[in-house]
Design an enzyme around this catalytic site. Structure first.
Site, PDB file in Angstrom:
ATOM      1  N   GLU A 276       0.897  -1.066  -0.023  1.00  0.00           N
ATOM      2  CA  GLU A 276      -0.086   0.017  -0.031  1.00  0.00           C
ATOM      3  C   GLU A 276       0.830   1.384  -0.275  1.00  0.00           C
ATOM      4  O   GLU A 276       0.646   2.330  -0.663  1.00  0.00           O
ATOM      5  CB  GLU A 276      -0.835  -0.040   1.207  1.00  0.00           C
ATOM      6  CG  GLU A 276      -2.055  -1.084   1.344  1.00  0.00           C
ATOM      7  CD  GLU A 276      -2.853  -1.068  -0.199  1.00  0.00           C
ATOM      8  OE1 GLU A 276      -3.212  -0.015  -0.726  1.00  0.00           O
ATOM      9  OE2 GLU A 276      -2.895  -2.088  -0.839  1.00  0.00           O
ATOM     10  N   TRP A 279       1.543   1.732  -3.525  1.00  0.00           N
ATOM     11  CA  TRP A 279       0.508   2.354  -4.138  1.00  0.00           C
ATOM     12  C   TRP A 279       0.603   3.786  -4.057  1.00  0.00           C
ATOM     13  O   TRP A 279       0.292   4.476  -5.043  1.00  0.00           O
ATOM     14  CB  TRP A 279      -0.704   1.806  -3.627  1.00  0.00           C
ATOM     15  CG  TRP A 279      -1.507   0.634  -4.317  1.00  0.00           C
ATOM     16  CD1 TRP A 279      -1.434  -0.675  -3.885  1.00  0.00           C
ATOM     17  CD2 TRP A 279      -1.855   0.529  -5.664  1.00  0.00           C
ATOM     18  NE1 TRP A 279      -1.801  -1.489  -4.808  1.00  0.00           N
ATOM     19  CE2 TRP A 279      -2.258  -0.696  -5.847  1.00  0.00           C
ATOM     20  CE3 TRP A 279      -2.394   1.527  -6.539  1.00  0.00           C
ATOM     21  CZ2 TRP A 279      -3.065  -1.167  -7.018  1.00  0.00           C
ATOM     22  CZ3 TRP A 279      -2.794   1.122  -7.623  1.00  0.00           C
ATOM     23  CH2 TRP A 279      -3.331  -0.233  -7.984  1.00  0.00           C
ATOM     24  N   TRP A 307     -21.509  11.883 -19.169  1.00  0.00           N
ATOM     25  CA  TRP A 307     -22.239  12.342 -17.645  1.00  0.00           C
ATOM     26  C   TRP A 307     -23.287  12.747 -17.440  1.00  0.00           C
ATOM     27  O   TRP A 307     -23.882  13.457 -18.430  1.00  0.00           O
ATOM     28  CB  TRP A 307     -21.159  13.105 -16.881  1.00  0.00           C
ATOM     29  CG  TRP A 307     -19.662  12.480 -16.940  1.00  0.00           C
ATOM     30  CD1 TRP A 307     -18.568  12.812 -17.425  1.00  0.00           C
ATOM     31  CD2 TRP A 307     -19.163  11.361 -16.161  1.00  0.00           C
ATOM     32  NE1 TRP A 307     -17.316  11.986 -17.329  1.00  0.00           N
ATOM     33  CE2 TRP A 307     -17.837  10.960 -16.710  1.00  0.00           C
ATOM     34  CE3 TRP A 307     -19.914  10.229 -15.432  1.00  0.00           C
ATOM     35  CZ2 TRP A 307     -17.220   9.824 -16.062  1.00  0.00           C
ATOM     36  CZ3 TRP A 307     -19.083   9.164 -15.112  1.00  0.00           C
ATOM     37  CH2 TRP A 307     -17.895   8.897 -15.555  1.00  0.00           C
ATOM     38  N   ASN A 342     -10.831   3.052   3.181  1.00  0.00           N
ATOM     39  CA  ASN A 342     -10.448   2.861   1.812  1.00  0.00           C
ATOM     40  C   ASN A 342     -11.439   2.063   1.055  1.00  0.00           C
ATOM     41  O   ASN A 342     -11.985   2.407  -0.208  1.00  0.00           O
ATOM     42  CB  ASN A 342      -8.855   2.203   1.565  1.00  0.00           C
ATOM     43  CG  ASN A 342      -8.507   2.011   0.227  1.00  0.00           C
ATOM     44  OD1 ASN A 342      -8.756   2.760  -0.753  1.00  0.00           O
ATOM     45  ND2 ASN A 342      -8.633   0.644  -0.426  1.00  0.00           N
ATOM     46  N   TRP A 360     -16.526  11.700 -12.444  1.00  0.00           N
ATOM     47  CA  TRP A 360     -15.674  11.376 -11.160  1.00  0.00           C
ATOM     48  C   TRP A 360     -14.937  12.694 -10.729  1.00  0.00           C
ATOM     49  O   TRP A 360     -14.485  12.603  -9.595  1.00  0.00           O
ATOM     50  CB  TRP A 360     -14.491  10.257 -11.733  1.00  0.00           C
ATOM     51  CG  TRP A 360     -13.710  10.813 -13.002  1.00  0.00           C
ATOM     52  CD1 TRP A 360     -13.868  10.627 -14.348  1.00  0.00           C
ATOM     53  CD2 TRP A 360     -12.493  11.645 -12.936  1.00  0.00           C
ATOM     54  NE1 TRP A 360     -13.252  11.384 -15.151  1.00  0.00           N
ATOM     55  CE2 TRP A 360     -12.149  11.660 -14.286  1.00  0.00           C
ATOM     56  CE3 TRP A 360     -11.822  11.862 -11.942  1.00  0.00           C
ATOM     57  CZ2 TRP A 360     -10.969  12.387 -14.526  1.00  0.00           C
ATOM     58  CZ3 TRP A 360     -10.687  12.727 -12.210  1.00  0.00           C
ATOM     59  CH2 TRP A 360     -10.334  13.065 -13.588  1.00  0.00           C
ATOM     60  N   TRP A 383     -10.130   8.076  -7.733  1.00  0.00           N
ATOM     61  CA  TRP A 383     -11.207   8.763  -8.820  1.00  0.00           C
ATOM     62  C   TRP A 383     -11.182   7.872 -10.000  1.00  0.00           C
ATOM     63  O   TRP A 383     -12.077   7.285 -10.829  1.00  0.00           O
ATOM     64  CB  TRP A 383     -11.471   9.992  -8.602  1.00  0.00           C
ATOM     65  CG  TRP A 383     -12.070  10.307  -7.511  1.00  0.00           C
ATOM     66  CD1 TRP A 383     -11.703  10.794  -6.224  1.00  0.00           C
ATOM     67  CD2 TRP A 383     -13.603   9.990  -6.996  1.00  0.00           C
ATOM     68  NE1 TRP A 383     -12.497  10.859  -5.174  1.00  0.00           N
ATOM     69  CE2 TRP A 383     -14.038  10.340  -5.751  1.00  0.00           C
ATOM     70  CE3 TRP A 383     -14.598   9.648  -7.781  1.00  0.00           C
ATOM     71  CZ2 TRP A 383     -15.155  10.203  -5.262  1.00  0.00           C
ATOM     72  CZ3 TRP A 383     -15.627   9.656  -7.211  1.00  0.00           C
ATOM     73  CH2 TRP A 383     -16.012   9.910  -5.917  1.00  0.00           C
TER      74      TRP A 383
END
Ligand SMILES: Cc1cc2nc3c(=O)[nH]c(=O)nc-3n(C[C@H](O)[C@H](O)[C@H](O)COP(=O)(O)OP(=O)(O)OC[C@H]3O[C@@H](n4cnc5c(N)ncnc54)[C@H](O)[C@@H]3O)c2cc1C
Length: 477
Positions: A276, A279, A307, A342, A360, A383
């Site tokens: 992580e 990440w 959208w 998360n 988004w 996102w």
């Protein structure tokens, strides 16, 4: 070594330990003048705001106290960074400016221009790395391209030798002080006018010492079960270090050193935790190589996604009133604490982008305002992952089912009951889909749907089909 004064320009590196630029300034010799310049204009639309500014205020307050204890003074200035640095050089007689590097597009451009301007003026400039394990320009694929997928990125970097944290020799530091120079922290007006931020005080203890305390507490126990517990929002199974890492109250070198010192990384929990941390590194890698991604999808075919842009839908989502309990719990946790788990970030973003067909970027913007850990790299990656349009993104056709997610990761409904008290008497069987409960059960639980708690904002099946149809249009174009 020389006696020239060094300006230490602090940004997202608000700590004394393991601070590369600070140690470089100490080694250079001469007095050090640490300064924080509030230059929000330079970040344009992505200047820190809301909850993040509250965290910044508290972090600076704490850093100021730490410098004081070491005989130093943290100076504050407000305005254009280059103009302020030049004025500071003139008034203090500084001959050097040192800082730790940043990786967001606007910062990189600005820092490069400042470096050139100061060097042209005969000032010695040095920039260091203090916030990443591997800076983005040091990692590329075999063909010299940036990574867009996490696993090969991780394979490339995982065996690299880790730099230890930098030992900062504060005892030999000599600080410049001048009570009449600069302004006060309060003059930066970082605290939002809205009293909302006062709630945050109850959840965060903002200092370099507390970051280390949280890390030690996490490594003492939760990390062992991190592999499974990190997905359970009602369990304190994660480290909650994100805002501290973002503002640099702790650095990844410190985290990795302690992780290695206390655990065997062949064990599942510690290894997943390390992944992580990487990440975060991957997110910086993507942002560095694709600096336009906070505002545009990495995968260009999504640029004209159809959208719906419905303000009322967006508002219901923001307020935690979508009628999907796990989503509403997450959105309320966020507004109350400035942080969201998360797993729940993934669920709420999926609902907004897929079931509700909202851009988004509107979700990212709300997170940007309300998260204490709002981070351009990780927020954009998260996102775009949910929107299916970014690096290593979830394919658009994979649509989270909020009920299944709720049952799997909040099986007793404790998380929902904590954050959505209207549902606290609903039996566990129906907690993630109260509309399935017989009227008598709802009545007994004191919860009338549509009155006390909303009906689902969209039927799951309908939302799913609508999202897939929109995706098909993009695929066909
Ligand atoms: C839609 C969405 C938006 C997000 N926005 C942000 C954001 O603005 N700022 C932010 O720091 N994280 C963001 N994340 C990533 C992740 O949710 C948080 O980093 C994590 O929840 C922080 O909690 P923790 O410190 O307890 O994490 P832990 O599980 O303890 O992980 C340790 C550290 O690893 C890093 N990390 C963990 N997961 C991720 C991830 N998926 N991506 C990047 N880094 C990660 C963080 O620095 C974190 O502090 C987002 C995720 C999603 C899905």
């Amino acid at each position: 070594m020389s006696n020239k004064l060094t300006i230490l320009w602090l940004r997202q590196d608000l700590r004394l330990n393991d601070n590369s630029a600070l140690q470089a300034a100490i080694e250079a010799g001469g007095p050090i003048l640490p300064v924080y310049i509030d230059d929000r204009e330079a970040m344009g639309d992505w200047a820190p705001t809301g909850a993040s500014l509250w965290f910044l205020h508290r972090a600076l307050e704490s850093l100021e106290a730490s410098f004081k204890k070491s005989g130093g003074q943290l100076f504050y200035l407000k305005g254009d960074s280059l103009a302020e640095l030049k004025a500071l050089i003139d008034s203090s007689g500084a001959g050097r400016v040192y800082w730790n590097r940043r990786y967001e597009g606007p910062h990189r451009e600005r820092d490069a221009a400042i470096k050139k301007a100061l060097r042209d003026a005969g000032i010695e400039v040095k920039s260091c790395n203090t916030s990443l394990l591997n800076e983005p320009h040091t990692v590329s694929t075999g063909s010299g391209q940036p990574y867009k997928v996490y696993t090969p990125y991780w394979r490339n970097v995982k065996e690299r030798k880790l730099e230890p944290p930098v030992e900062v020799d504060l005892k030999t530091a000599d600080f410049y002080t001048n009570k009449s120079m600069g302004c006060q922290l309060e003059d930066l007006k970082l605290l939002p006018d809205h009293p909302w931020h006062r709630k945050l005080e109850a959840y965060w203890d903002v200092s370099e010492e507390s970051a280390m305390k949280y890390l030690d507490k996490f490594l003492a126990e939760p990390v062992a079960a991190y592999d499974t517990d990190r997905d359970l929002p009602r369990v304190a199974g994660t480290s909650r270090l994100s805002p501290y890492l973002h503002w640099g109250l702790i650095g990844p070198r410190q985290v990795m050193e302690r992780l290695h010192a206390t655990h065997d990384l062949r064990e599942q929990g510690p290894q997943t935790y390390a992944k992580e941390i990487y990440w975060r590194e991957f997110a910086y890698n993507v942002l560095y190589h694709f600096p336009h991604t906070p505002d545009a999808p990495l995968q260009e075919k999504y640029a004209d996604f159809p959208w719906e842009y419905d303000k009322s839908v967006l508002k219901q989502w923001q307020q935690g009133r979508t009628g999907y309990p796990i989503v509403d719990a997450g959105m309320r946790e966020l507004y109350e604490t400035g942080w969201m788990h998360n797993r729940v970030r993934m669920i709420v973003s999926s609902l907004l982008v897929k079931h509700l067909l909202q851009d988004w970027r509107d979700g990212a913007r709300w997170f940007w305002d309300t998260l204490v850990d709002a981070d351009l790299a990780s927020n954009t990656l998260g996102w775009q992952w949910s929107g299916g349009c970014g690096a290593d993104a979830a394919p658009y056709f994979r649509i989270f089912n909020p009920m299944t997610q709720g049952k799997k990761f909040d099986p007793d409904g404790d998380y929902v009951k904590h954050w959505v008290p209207e549902l606290k008497h609903i039996p566990t069987k129906f907690i993630h889909e109260p509309w399935e409960a017989p009227p008598s059960v709802l009545e007994q639980a004191g919860c009338q749907l549509g009155e006390d708690y909303p009906e689902p904002i969209i039927d799951h099946k309908k939302g799913r089909e609508r999202a897939l149809a929109a995706f098909d249009k993009v695929k066909a174009s």
